[in-house]
Scaffold this motif. Structure first.
Motif, PDB file in Angstrom:
ATOM      1  N   THR A   1      -5.380 -84.548 -95.038  1.00 61.43           N
ATOM      2  CA  THR A   1      -4.869 -85.598 -94.144  1.00 61.43           C
ATOM      3  C   THR A   1      -3.560 -86.271 -94.907  1.00 61.43           C
TER       4      THR A   1
ATOM      5  N   PHE B   1      -1.650 -84.644 -96.952  1.00 57.73           N
ATOM      6  CA  PHE B   1      -0.531 -83.831 -96.798  1.00 57.73           C
ATOM      7  C   PHE B   1       0.000 -83.693 -95.252  1.00 57.73           C
ATOM      8  N   LEU B   2      -0.744 -84.028 -94.381  1.00 60.68           N
ATOM      9  CA  LEU B   2      -0.190 -83.795 -93.068  1.00 60.68           C
ATOM     10  C   LEU B   2       0.791 -84.921 -92.885  1.00 60.68           C
TER      11      LEU B   2
ATOM     12  N   PRO C   1      -6.607 -68.762 -86.067  1.00 61.23           N
ATOM     13  CA  PRO C   1      -6.471 -70.279 -86.307  1.00 61.23           C
ATOM     14  C   PRO C   1      -7.922 -71.059 -85.733  1.00 61.23           C
TER      15      PRO C   1
ATOM     16  N   ASP D   1      -8.807 -87.244 -99.791  1.00 58.00           N
ATOM     17  CA  ASP D   1      -8.633 -86.629 -98.572  1.00 58.00           C
ATOM     18  C   ASP D   1      -7.026 -85.812 -98.338  1.00 58.00           C
TER      19      ASP D   1
ATOM     20  N   LEU E   1      -3.247 -71.441 -89.771  1.00 56.07           N
ATOM     21  CA  LEU E   1      -2.799 -72.945 -89.213  1.00 56.07           C
ATOM     22  C   LEU E   1      -1.614 -73.592 -89.527  1.00 56.07           C
ATOM     23  N   TYR E   2      -1.563 -73.460 -90.951  1.00 56.23           N
ATOM     24  CA  TYR E   2      -0.480 -74.339 -91.305  1.00 56.23           C
ATOM     25  C   TYR E   2       1.056 -73.407 -91.573  1.00 56.23           C
TER      26      TYR E   2
ATOM     27  N   VAL F   1     -18.340 -72.394 -85.727  1.00 54.13           N
ATOM     28  CA  VAL F   1     -19.203 -73.671 -85.988  1.00 54.13           C
ATOM     29  C   VAL F   1     -19.654 -74.276 -84.553  1.00 54.13           C
TER      30      VAL F   1
ATOM     31  N   VAL G   1     -13.658 -73.054 -85.676  1.00 49.67           N
ATOM     32  CA  VAL G   1     -14.368 -73.654 -84.526  1.00 49.67           C
ATOM     33  C   VAL G   1     -15.162 -72.806 -83.625  1.00 49.67           C
TER      34      VAL G   1
ATOM     35  N   PHE H   1      -7.522 -83.275 -86.890  1.00 53.15           N
ATOM     36  CA  PHE H   1      -7.116 -83.082 -88.337  1.00 53.15           C
ATOM     37  C   PHE H   1      -7.523 -81.687 -89.020  1.00 53.15           C
TER      38      PHE H   1
ATOM     39  N   VAL I   1       5.401 -75.576 -92.863  1.00 57.15           N
ATOM     40  CA  VAL I   1       5.487 -76.638 -93.761  1.00 57.15           C
ATOM     41  C   VAL I   1       5.102 -76.127 -95.248  1.00 57.15           C
TER      42      VAL I   1
ATOM     43  N   VAL J   1       1.373 -83.230 -85.376  1.00 59.62           N
ATOM     44  CA  VAL J   1       1.454 -83.725 -86.655  1.00 59.62           C
ATOM     45  C   VAL J   1       2.744 -83.207 -87.583  1.00 59.62           C
ATOM     46  N   LEU J   2       2.884 -81.887 -87.316  1.00 63.10           N
ATOM     47  CA  LEU J   2       3.834 -81.277 -88.465  1.00 63.10           C
ATOM     48  C   LEU J   2       4.929 -80.917 -87.669  1.00 63.10           C
ATOM     49  N   SER J   3       5.051 -79.941 -86.392  1.00 61.75           N
ATOM     50  CA  SER J   3       6.097 -79.589 -85.970  1.00 61.75           C
ATOM     51  C   SER J   3       6.686 -80.071 -84.504  1.00 61.75           C
TER      52      SER J   3
ATOM     53  N   ALA K   1       3.885 -84.466 -94.920  1.00 59.74           N
ATOM     54  CA  ALA K   1       4.699 -83.447 -94.806  1.00 59.74           C
ATOM     55  C   ALA K   1       5.938 -83.712 -93.796  1.00 59.74           C
ATOM     56  N   THR K   2       5.447 -84.818 -92.969  1.00 56.26           N
ATOM     57  CA  THR K   2       6.389 -85.185 -92.059  1.00 56.26           C
ATOM     58  C   THR K   2       7.380 -86.373 -92.557  1.00 56.26           C
TER      59      THR K   2
ATOM     60  N   LYS L   1       3.529 -73.655 -88.759  1.00 57.60           N
ATOM     61  CA  LYS L   1       4.194 -75.018 -88.631  1.00 57.60           C
ATOM     62  C   LYS L   1       5.451 -75.241 -89.638  1.00 57.60           C
TER      63      LYS L   1
END
Lengths: 295, 435
Positions: B89, B91-92, B389, B86, B113-114, B396, B393, A258, B119, A47-49, B95-96, B117
């Motif tokens: 989402t 922002f995702l 990152p 939300d 995680l971000y 969980v 996961v 997401f 951003v 999505v971003l890069s 950002a692009t 990238k």
């Protein structure tokens, strides 16, 4: 001759014009996104890069993704219980409220009502009803001396709880569909069956049920698709727990895309899900259409 | 004639739908997009900043209190809070495609995680330029906002779990608030009440296996190693599980599902059906509402067998997206809020959150309050979650499912740890940063 052709062409043009709005929306919101998702499933899109072509990498990773296959197993198990029950219950309810008797409209409304509630709100209320110590369900069970389980928390019953709640919420609309189907079954068929000495059960078995085959096809297909895409109720009731027993592919796809920003891989997962839905819908089509129609 | 009418109607309908459709699209972008301050960039007009958050209701009022106070304090910058349900989402996509906000309310653990990238905007230079002291923040909270030695934001709140206990119930049983695992287990057992196979009062909550991380550190362990592998399949992990087994299966201080579905008004701790549990400062305002009906106290989490104290630090921060056109102004707003004692206190008292700015925590409002004080103590030793990152996961999807089987007595401790390790390592690897 040519006049008829001309008329047909004209009619065809008008018809295309009429379906144009729907087709346009369908292409914009369905076809294009699906094609894009297919493309993305071969990339490492985050999505971003980045969005680089990675060939079959995502699909290779899928093979080894035991959690994904576990979620498929979960929804298949769910579908196996949910779909037949859904058809039986909604067909049964449809039969019950088909005849005009006093108060039938009230019952139709009552059975349909759960469909109108929001999935999340309903699941929240059910969570209450299913509480192991203070819930209504176990309260009733305790009157007959049964200690009810912790429905949504125990591995044995969590899936059953989800089946119960989703069934409660979805039979109403299917009942309406069956009801519409039932009203369309021609009365003369029953009449001649009665003349031939058929009893009530025979009539349901040999007239009503075969006559409703298209309806059953619709209901079962929608139920299968819904079952494989199970998400919201399961998420509110169990958050995928206990022990991943109720985690579903849609949950996983959302999380991968997401939350973990692996949209390329998530697209590949989504494609597998779409294929699974297609396969099961086709199987369903074969089963439902297997018998020859009565008329 | 009739046909022509139909054709005409269809055309009109189509046109209307296309128009409606594109109209919606237009609305969508202008509502969320907010191309910030394009019209107010120069001249005397104030610069307009957009601040995104996903707190609605009371939270929105709290944010708006801060925003209004800032807007009144000067006339060069105008900040506007925009609630985004939300947010991540949104922002995702922004950002692009442009239209990012200037300030973003940020769940700190997302940084790892971000940030890779590109951003988020690194703030090290701004920190140095304005002389904002790192010492004024918990090192752990800054660490969570750091990736690859670059700092990406300042902490807005800090939190950590501590042990909440029902004072009345402990006094009736003649017990002191527990300070060690041993005391915790003894107290939990004494406070539990069963009526046949119905649990009436749970001595201690075991509802959240996700707290394994905290217990493991209390036992002297760590969740993952430096090189990104799980490290709980060992003696420390075993220690946690045998402690849980004792509470759950031997002393039976809890029953699974006991608190599931209980909302605020029926919270088991509020209704006296639960004597002790681990939770964070976010529950304080709820519990305080019940006043004299609920007499409760808080102590830092009890220490493990070798005396190790641990809790997991979390909280939010404010970050500047790389797409912002007014980073300096955004930074000014952030420092006004997060690097100034008066404003940090205004935030703390408005929202009843522990502010990330340490000097504000020294205020008597926190330091002298017996309900806040245990948290301040806990924060001194609390550690953030590992910054891998794939950590959440792993937790969980890999660890917690196995722990649930263990708690329900359906899997041995050895198998639980071994399976969590294999599944956890795989998830960590699948979700590591790929440059």
């Amino acid at each position: 001759m040519s006049a008829i052709n001309k008329l047909e062409r004209h009619q065809a043009r008008t018809a295309y014009l009429f379906i144009a709005p729907t087709m346009l929306l369908f292409i914009i919101f369905m076809v294009i996104p699906v094609v894009m998702a297919l493309y993305l499933s071969f990339t490492n899109y985050d999505v971003l890069s980045r969005m680089d072509w990675v060939g079959w990498d995502n699909y290779r990773r899928l093979l080894d993704d035991s959690l994904l296959w576990l979620t498929f197993r979960n929804v298949l198990l769910y579908a196996v219980i949910f779909v037949p029950l859904n058809i039986m219950v909604s067909f049964g309810l449809g039969l019950l409220v088909n005849h005009a008797w006093r108060g039938v409209k009230l019952f139709r409304t009552l059975y349909y009502l759960p469909t109108l509630t929001s999935a999340v709100a309903a699941a929240t209320v059910w969570l209450w009803l299913l509480h192991p110590e203070f819930g209504l369900v176990n309260g009733l069970l305790s009157y007959i001396g049964v200690t009810g389980p912790a429905w949504v928390a125990q591995t044995e019953t969590a899936m059953m709880a989800i089946v119960l709640v989703t069934l409660w919420q979805s039979v109403g609309s299917n009942m309406i569909i069956y009801l519409a189907g039932l009203q369309g079954v021609p009365g003369h068929l029953y009449e001649s069956a009665r003349l031939d000495g058929a009893n009530r059960w025979d009539m349901i078995r040999y007239i009503t049920w075969p006559q409703l085959r298209p309806t059953t096809f619709l209901v079962s297909t929608m139920a299968i698709i819904g079952a494989l895409q199970l998400f919201d109720q399961a998420f509110v009731l169990t958050q995928g727990g206990p022990a991943n027993m109720t985690k579903t592919p849609v949950y996983l796809i959302y999380q991968q895309g997401f939350n973990q920003l692996q949209m390329g891989y998530a697209s590949a997962q989504a494609f597998v899900l779409a294929m699974a839905i297609l396969i099961f819908s086709l199987i369903n089509m074969r089963i439902t259409k297997a018998e020859e129609s009565v008329i | 004639m009739k046909k022509r009418w139909m054709t005409l109607t269809a055309t009109v309908l189509t046109a209307a739908m296309i128009a409606g459709c594109s109209g919606n699209n237009g609305g969508g972008t202008s509502e969320g997009g907010t191309s910030p301050g394009t019209e107010g960039g120069s001249g005397d007009k104030p610069v307009e900043l957009t601040f995104w958050g996903d707190w609605g209701g009371e939270g929105q009022v709290q944010f708006e209190t801060m925003v209004n106070a800032f807007n009144e304090s000067q006339d060069k910058i105008r900040v506007k809070y925009v609630l985004q349900q939300d947010m991540i989402t949104k922002f995702l996509t922004s950002a692009t495609s442009g239209g990012t906000p200037d300030i973003l309310f940020w769940d700190r653990w997302r940084t790892s995680l971000y940030a890779p990238k590109n951003v988020l905007h690194p703030i090290d230079e701004l920190m140095a330029r304005d002389g904002v002291e790192r010492d004024n923040y918990f090192e752990e909270s800054l660490k969570e906002l750091t990736y690859d030695d670059k700092l990406y934001g300042l902490p807005l709140t800090v939190d950590a779990r501590a042990l909440f206990y029902n004072k009345t119930m402990l006094e009736e049983a003649g017990l002191e608030p527990p300070t060690t695992w041993e005391e915790l287990a003894t107290a939990a057992k004494a406070l539990t009440k069963w009526n046949g196979d119905k649990l009436e009062v749970a001595g201690f909550s075991m509802s959240d296996p996700g707290l394994f991380n905290m217990y493991l550190q209390q036992a002297g362990g760590q969740m993952i190693t430096e090189d990104g592998k799980t490290s709980f399949n060992n003696e420390q992990g075993m220690e946690v599980l045998s402690f849980w087994d004792r509470l759950m299966n031997q002393d039976k201080v809890y029953k699974i599902g006991f608190e599931q579905g209980l909302g605020e008004g029926t919270d088991a701790f509020v209704t006296g059906k639960l004597a002790m549990h681990f939770t964070g400062p976010w529950m304080l305002s709820t519990y305080k509402k019940y006043g004299s009906e609920l007499d409760f106290g808080i102590v830092p989490p009890p220490a493990g067998p070798s005396g190790d104290q641990a809790s997991v630090m979390g909280g939010f921060g404010l970050v500047i997206p790389e797409g912002s056109k007014h980073k300096d102004e955004a930074w000014e707003f952030i420092t006004w809020w997060l690097a100034n004692k008066d404003n940090a206190m205004l935030w703390a008292q408005t929202s009843l959150n522990l502010p990330g700015y340490k000097p504000a925590l020294e205020d008597p409002f926190f330091a002298d309050d017996p309900l806040w004080q245990p948290f301040l103590e806990t924060l001194e030793f609390a550690k953030i979650r590992p910054q891998h990152p794939g950590y959440s996961v792993m937790e969980v999807d890999g660890l917690i499912p196995n722990l649930e089987l263990f708690i329900q007595n359906k899997q041995s401790a050895e198998d639980t740890l071994a399976k969590s390790q294999t599944q956890g390592d795989k998830l960590l690897k699948d979700n590591e940063v790929v440059e």
